[in-house]
Design an enzyme around this catalytic site. Sequence first.
Site, mmCIF file in Angstrom:
data_model
loop_
_atom_site.group_PDB
_atom_site.id
_atom_site.type_symbol
_atom_site.label_atom_id
_atom_site.label_comp_id
_atom_site.label_asym_id
_atom_site.label_seq_id
_atom_site.Cartn_x
_atom_site.Cartn_y
_atom_site.Cartn_z
ATOM 1 N N GLY A 11 0.808 -0.993 0.113
ATOM 2 C CA GLY A 11 -0.128 -0.059 -0.159
ATOM 3 C C GLY A 11 1.111 1.336 -0.021
ATOM 4 N NE ARG A 21 14.394 16.168 -2.359
ATOM 5 C CZ ARG A 21 14.451 16.519 -0.685
ATOM 6 N NH1 ARG A 21 14.941 16.010 0.135
ATOM 7 N NH2 ARG A 21 15.078 18.072 -1.303
ATOM 8 N NE ARG A 72 -2.361 -4.949 -2.289
ATOM 9 C CZ ARG A 72 -1.670 -4.075 -1.066
ATOM 10 N NH1 ARG A 72 -0.441 -5.382 -0.842
ATOM 11 N NH2 ARG A 72 -2.175 -3.318 -0.942
ATOM 12 C CG ASP A 127 -1.763 -0.913 7.681
ATOM 13 O OD1 ASP A 127 -2.444 0.208 7.880
ATOM 14 O OD2 ASP A 127 -1.666 -2.380 6.904
ATOM 15 C CG MET A 169 -7.417 1.785 5.417
ATOM 16 S SD MET A 169 -6.689 2.271 3.953
ATOM 17 C CE MET A 169 -7.554 1.495 2.905
ATOM 18 N N GLY A 185 -10.629 12.201 21.247
ATOM 19 C CA GLY A 185 -11.369 12.235 22.407
ATOM 20 C C GLY A 185 -12.476 10.777 22.115
ATOM 21 C CB ALA A 186 -13.094 7.677 20.658
ATOM 22 N NE ARG A 211 -20.317 9.749 32.557
ATOM 23 C CZ ARG A 211 -19.606 8.894 30.977
ATOM 24 N NH1 ARG A 211 -20.513 7.563 31.511
ATOM 25 N NH2 ARG A 211 -19.202 8.650 30.125
HETATM 26 O O1 F6P Z 1 -1.393 -1.812 4.618
HETATM 27 C C1 F6P Z 1 -1.556 -0.730 4.496
HETATM 28 C C2 F6P Z 1 -3.394 -0.146 3.616
HETATM 29 O O2 F6P Z 1 -4.306 1.006 3.765
HETATM 30 C C3 F6P Z 1 -4.314 -1.072 5.140
HETATM 31 O O3 F6P Z 1 -4.428 -0.340 6.166
HETATM 32 C C4 F6P Z 1 -5.544 -1.753 4.437
HETATM 33 O O4 F6P Z 1 -6.057 -3.017 4.941
HETATM 34 C C5 F6P Z 1 -4.971 -2.011 2.863
HETATM 35 O O5 F6P Z 1 -3.869 -1.340 3.294
HETATM 36 C C6 F6P Z 1 -6.137 -2.118 1.935
HETATM 37 O O6 F6P Z 1 -4.600 -2.500 0.655
HETATM 38 P P1 F6P Z 1 -5.703 -2.690 -0.828
HETATM 39 O O7 F6P Z 1 -5.171 -1.363 -0.316
HETATM 40 O O8 F6P Z 1 -4.749 -3.464 -1.801
HETATM 41 O O9 F6P Z 1 -7.087 -2.277 -0.978
#
Ligand code: F6P
Length: 323
Positions: A11, A21, A72, A127, A169, A185-186, A211
Amino acid sequence: MKRIAVLTSGGDAPGMNAAIRAVTRTSIHKSWEVMGVRRGFLGLLNDDMTLMGARDVGGIINLGGTILGSARAPEFETELGREKAIANLRRHKVDALVVIGGNGSQTGSLALHEMGFPVVGVASTIDNDLYGSDTTIGVDTALNIALESIDRLKVTATSHNRAFLIEVMGRNCGYIALMTGIAGGAEAIVIPEVPTDPNEIGNLIAGAYSRNKLHAIIVVAEGAEWNADKLVHFFTENRERLGFEVRATTLGHVQRGGVPSAFDRVLATRLGIGATDAIEQDNLGVLVGRINATTVTTSLKDVVGNKKMLDFSLLEVARILAQ
Ligand code: F6P
């Protein structure tokens, strides 16, 4: 004089161009030649590589994505495919290969290295799940994109007194969800590494409303067992009992396409320089990363064989601060 090749794989991640660069220009500074390989390992298989000069990497430090492209390449997973890749690299008299990418890509790097071709990896994935680097190229930008979305959802959630679920992701890693959950702040954070009881999440949100909170935000990692689809289904089925309804937003690839932050540009520059230094020192079969604010190398075997841990104490922090 050496000749090296550089590719980006897996990715794309904001900051990859800054790394390309840095690899290219520090190599030229060392009087080496650099070949850019197009579309990752696929370019090695298709013999798609070309010599690059300093001008070829001009004006790219501020661009997200990767000028070399990524793909890929299932054929590369076979030994036959990797032999073809090595043959092409040798025909071009390449001495070492720099692979800028994440977990899957560095598994490919190790396989090439174990077949006798010198490789140095550069830690790059949004990730942030790569052992051998505290932070990987791209995650800072991705985090800030996700965070901006959470901030925006909070605005509309507050206006309507609504609960929102936002899926981020991270593949099998909860880093992006955990960090954006804290920074945004979830009220609840759901990650793959920790088992989730949807009733407990429901009670957290119901508790927030009791609350007098004006909104409720649940950040969910895409790899969690209870992902956005399943949670929305559960909350819809139990709407009467829980007393609230939830709306969901899935961020998806938007997180990968940003303009690299200053942090990612500097990190990528440091790691790109680290890669050419490692090659110069004959320190091969390693990943270049940053640990404790220092550029370090870790053997690719260790990188592929180990899992990076999250700071799970932040889940409790989120719970305390969501009161
Ligand atoms: O590894 C990076 C990432 O964006 C992951 O967070 C996500 O699950 C995956 O790639 C998505 O892959 P693709 O771009 O092949 O759909």
